[in-house]
Design an enzyme around this catalytic site. Structure first.
Site, PDB file in Angstrom:
ATOM      1  N   ASP A   1     -13.530  14.397  -4.985  1.00  0.00           N
ATOM      2  CA  ASP A   1     -13.580  15.660  -5.719  1.00  0.00           C
ATOM      3  C   ASP A   1     -14.814  15.598  -6.618  1.00  0.00           C
ATOM      4  O   ASP A   1     -15.638  14.686  -6.479  1.00  0.00           O
ATOM      5  CB  ASP A   1     -12.277  15.834  -6.530  1.00  0.00           C
ATOM      6  CG  ASP A   1     -11.922  17.306  -6.753  1.00  0.00           C
ATOM      7  OD1 ASP A   1     -12.820  18.084  -7.125  1.00  0.00           O
ATOM      8  OD2 ASP A   1     -10.750  17.671  -6.548  1.00  0.00           O
TER       9      ASP A   1
ATOM     10  N   LYS B   1      -7.270   8.087  -1.583  1.00  0.00           N
ATOM     11  CA  LYS B   1      -8.612   8.505  -1.118  1.00  0.00           C
ATOM     12  C   LYS B   1      -9.173   9.673  -1.936  1.00  0.00           C
ATOM     13  O   LYS B   1      -9.429  10.764  -1.424  1.00  0.00           O
ATOM     14  CB  LYS B   1      -8.582   8.868   0.369  1.00  0.00           C
ATOM     15  CG  LYS B   1      -8.167   7.699   1.254  1.00  0.00           C
ATOM     16  CD  LYS B   1      -8.282   8.032   2.718  1.00  0.00           C
ATOM     17  CE  LYS B   1      -7.930   6.859   3.603  1.00  0.00           C
ATOM     18  NZ  LYS B   1      -6.522   6.452   3.538  1.00  0.00           N
TER      19      LYS B   1
ATOM     20  N   ARG C   1       3.446  -1.848  10.451  1.00  0.00           N
ATOM     21  CA  ARG C   1       4.618  -2.007  11.315  1.00  0.00           C
ATOM     22  C   ARG C   1       4.916  -3.417  11.799  1.00  0.00           C
ATOM     23  O   ARG C   1       6.085  -3.795  11.888  1.00  0.00           O
ATOM     24  CB  ARG C   1       4.482  -1.040  12.512  1.00  0.00           C
ATOM     25  CG  ARG C   1       4.572   0.412  12.060  1.00  0.00           C
ATOM     26  CD  ARG C   1       3.955   1.355  13.031  1.00  0.00           C
ATOM     27  NE  ARG C   1       2.494   1.230  13.051  1.00  0.00           N
ATOM     28  CZ  ARG C   1       1.696   1.964  13.800  1.00  0.00           C
ATOM     29  NH1 ARG C   1       2.206   2.887  14.608  1.00  0.00           N
ATOM     30  NH2 ARG C   1       0.391   1.812  13.756  1.00  0.00           N
TER      31      ARG C   1
ATOM     32  N   LYS D   1       0.846  -1.197   0.000  1.00  0.00           N
ATOM     33  CA  LYS D   1       0.000   0.000   0.000  1.00  0.00           C
ATOM     34  C   LYS D   1       0.884   1.251   0.000  1.00  0.00           C
ATOM     35  O   LYS D   1       1.726   1.430   0.897  1.00  0.00           O
ATOM     36  CB  LYS D   1      -0.916   0.008   1.227  1.00  0.00           C
ATOM     37  CG  LYS D   1      -1.852   1.214   1.262  1.00  0.00           C
ATOM     38  CD  LYS D   1      -2.971   1.034   2.268  1.00  0.00           C
ATOM     39  CE  LYS D   1      -2.617   1.430   3.671  1.00  0.00           C
ATOM     40  NZ  LYS D   1      -2.563   2.895   3.876  1.00  0.00           N
TER      41      LYS D   1
ATOM     42  N   THR E   1     -11.801   5.997  10.788  1.00  0.00           N
ATOM     43  CA  THR E   1     -11.912   5.518  12.176  1.00  0.00           C
ATOM     44  C   THR E   1     -11.454   6.577  13.180  1.00  0.00           C
ATOM     45  O   THR E   1     -11.639   6.403  14.377  1.00  0.00           O
ATOM     46  CB  THR E   1     -11.110   4.213  12.382  1.00  0.00           C
ATOM     47  OG1 THR E   1      -9.820   4.383  11.800  1.00  0.00           O
ATOM     48  CG2 THR E   1     -11.804   3.039  11.746  1.00  0.00           C
TER      49      THR E   1
ATOM     50  N   ASP F   1      -3.398   4.263  -2.147  1.00  0.00           N
ATOM     51  CA  ASP F   1      -4.373   4.742  -1.156  1.00  0.00           C
ATOM     52  C   ASP F   1      -4.346   6.267  -1.083  1.00  0.00           C
ATOM     53  O   ASP F   1      -3.828   6.848  -0.132  1.00  0.00           O
ATOM     54  CB  ASP F   1      -4.041   4.108   0.202  1.00  0.00           C
ATOM     55  CG  ASP F   1      -5.119   4.376   1.243  1.00  0.00           C
ATOM     56  OD1 ASP F   1      -6.239   4.762   0.863  1.00  0.00           O
ATOM     57  OD2 ASP F   1      -4.828   4.190   2.441  1.00  0.00           O
TER      58      ASP F   1
HETATM   59  O1  C5P Z   1       1.331  -0.192  11.061  1.00  0.00           O
HETATM   60  P1  C5P Z   1      -0.140  -0.549  10.997  1.00  0.00           P
HETATM   61  O2  C5P Z   1      -0.383  -2.034  10.802  1.00  0.00           O
HETATM   62  O3  C5P Z   1      -0.921   0.012  12.170  1.00  0.00           O
HETATM   63  O4  C5P Z   1      -0.653   0.183   9.673  1.00  0.00           O
HETATM   64  C1  C5P Z   1      -1.999   0.128   9.291  1.00  0.00           C
HETATM   65  C2  C5P Z   1      -2.214   0.832   7.978  1.00  0.00           C
HETATM   66  O5  C5P Z   1      -3.607   0.835   7.690  1.00  0.00           O
HETATM   67  C3  C5P Z   1      -1.770   2.301   7.949  1.00  0.00           C
HETATM   68  O6  C5P Z   1      -1.357   2.610   6.612  1.00  0.00           O
HETATM   69  C4  C5P Z   1      -3.035   3.045   8.281  1.00  0.00           C
HETATM   70  O7  C5P Z   1      -3.057   4.347   7.738  1.00  0.00           O
HETATM   71  C5  C5P Z   1      -4.094   2.173   7.591  1.00  0.00           C
HETATM   72  N1  C5P Z   1      -5.444   2.314   8.149  1.00  0.00           N
HETATM   73  C6  C5P Z   1      -5.732   2.050   9.482  1.00  0.00           C
HETATM   74  N2  C5P Z   1      -7.006   2.202   9.953  1.00  0.00           N
HETATM   75  C7  C5P Z   1      -7.977   2.630   9.138  1.00  0.00           C
HETATM   76  C8  C5P Z   1      -7.720   2.903   7.809  1.00  0.00           C
HETATM   77  C9  C5P Z   1      -6.420   2.737   7.338  1.00  0.00           C
HETATM   78  O8  C5P Z   1      -4.851   1.652  10.227  1.00  0.00           O
HETATM   79  N3  C5P Z   1      -9.204   2.728   9.607  1.00  0.00           N
END
Ligand code: C5P
Length: 235
Positions: free
Chosen positions: A64, A61, A207, A32, A116, A59
């Site tokens: 427009d 988003k 992560r 992503k 979220t 991603d």
């Molecule tokens: O490092 P981690 O596993 O927390 O990363 C989660 C990814 O998913 C990040 O790119 C974050 O922006 C994305 N994301 C999220 N929750 C959402 C929408 C997207 O964690 N509701």
């Protein structure tokens, strides 16, 4: 299952992103690229990730007027991305224009419903008369009935969205951690088996994989857990 793992490249460095891609040596299906990385890495980075044999989830988003979003979708599809995101709250005409622009390309559009980071009070501030839960289902319905192929849904929403929309829609769930894994700044996390057990087709993991000592081994553990959930081992 490994093809259903999307690794989030949340970095501002295209070099670091590419080295994370290379460290995974075929253990995941997709990466992503979001709005922190894309302005730095651009189409070149997307092409480089594709050249390594992976799909790309762009991603950005889009939100427009319909004509502009349709153009953005065409540009994303020309880059050969597998998934791209649009905001469902852009409305029916925007969603339909986006869906039409993606039709016949290899790009599936995913709608983002309610971020979220927003709670019911935030939604009231911007004029929504529905609470977050209702708004998610309403926007998911709107997106899919306008021709969008999938929804990004949190672990908390995924079961309800799957129930509402049925099987034909692609559901992608972030906020996934191995049992006992560090949540970091995520407030509500699910395990990979819970995510697939609740109906997720793909999980987005950042992560826990990119910062693992051995990212390939971490990705394999996620795939094993996902399989357990899909087989009915957890829900
Ligand atoms: O490092 P981690 O596993 O927390 O990363 C989660 C990814 O998913 C990040 O790119 C974050 O922006 C994305 N994301 C999220 N929750 C959402 C929408 C997207 O964690 N509701």
């Amino acid at each position: 299952m490994k093809d259903r793992i999307i690794v989030a490249l949340d970095t501002d460095s295209p070099e670091k992103a590419l080295s994370a891609v290379k460290s995974l040596s075929g253990e995941v299906g997709m990466f992503k690229v979001g709005m922190e990385l894309f302005p730095r890495g651009g189409p070149e980075l997307v092409r480089a990730i594709r050249k390594e044999g992976y799909g790309v989830f762009l991603d950005l988003k889009f939100h427009d007027i319909p004509n502009t979003v349709a153009g953005a979708v065409r540009s994303a599809a020309d880059l050969g991305v597998r998934f791209a995101t649009v905001h469902a709250s852009g409305g029916r005409a925007m969603l339909a224009a986006a869906a039409e622009a993606a039709a016949g390309t290899g790009t599936t559009l995913l709608a983002v419903t309610v971020l979220t980071s927003l709670d019911d009070a935030d939604l009231a501030d911007v004029g929504f008369s529905f609470g977050a839960k209702d708004a998610v289902l309403r926007l998911a319905d709107l997106a899919v009935s306008s021709g969008i192929g999938g929804i990004v849904c949190s672990a908390e929403e995924v079961a309800a969205v799957r129930e509402r929309l049925g099987k034909g829609v692609v559901l992608v769930t972030p906020g996934v951690r191995m049992p006992g894994g560090e949540a970091g700044d995520q407030k509500r996390v699910v395990t990979p088996s819970e995510a697939t057990g609740r109906g997720a087709d793909y999980i987005v993991v950042g992560r826990p994989i990119t910062r693992a000592k051995d990212p390939a081994a971490a990705a394999r553990e996620f795939a094993v857990e996902m399989r357990r959930g899909a087989a009915g081992g957890a829900a």
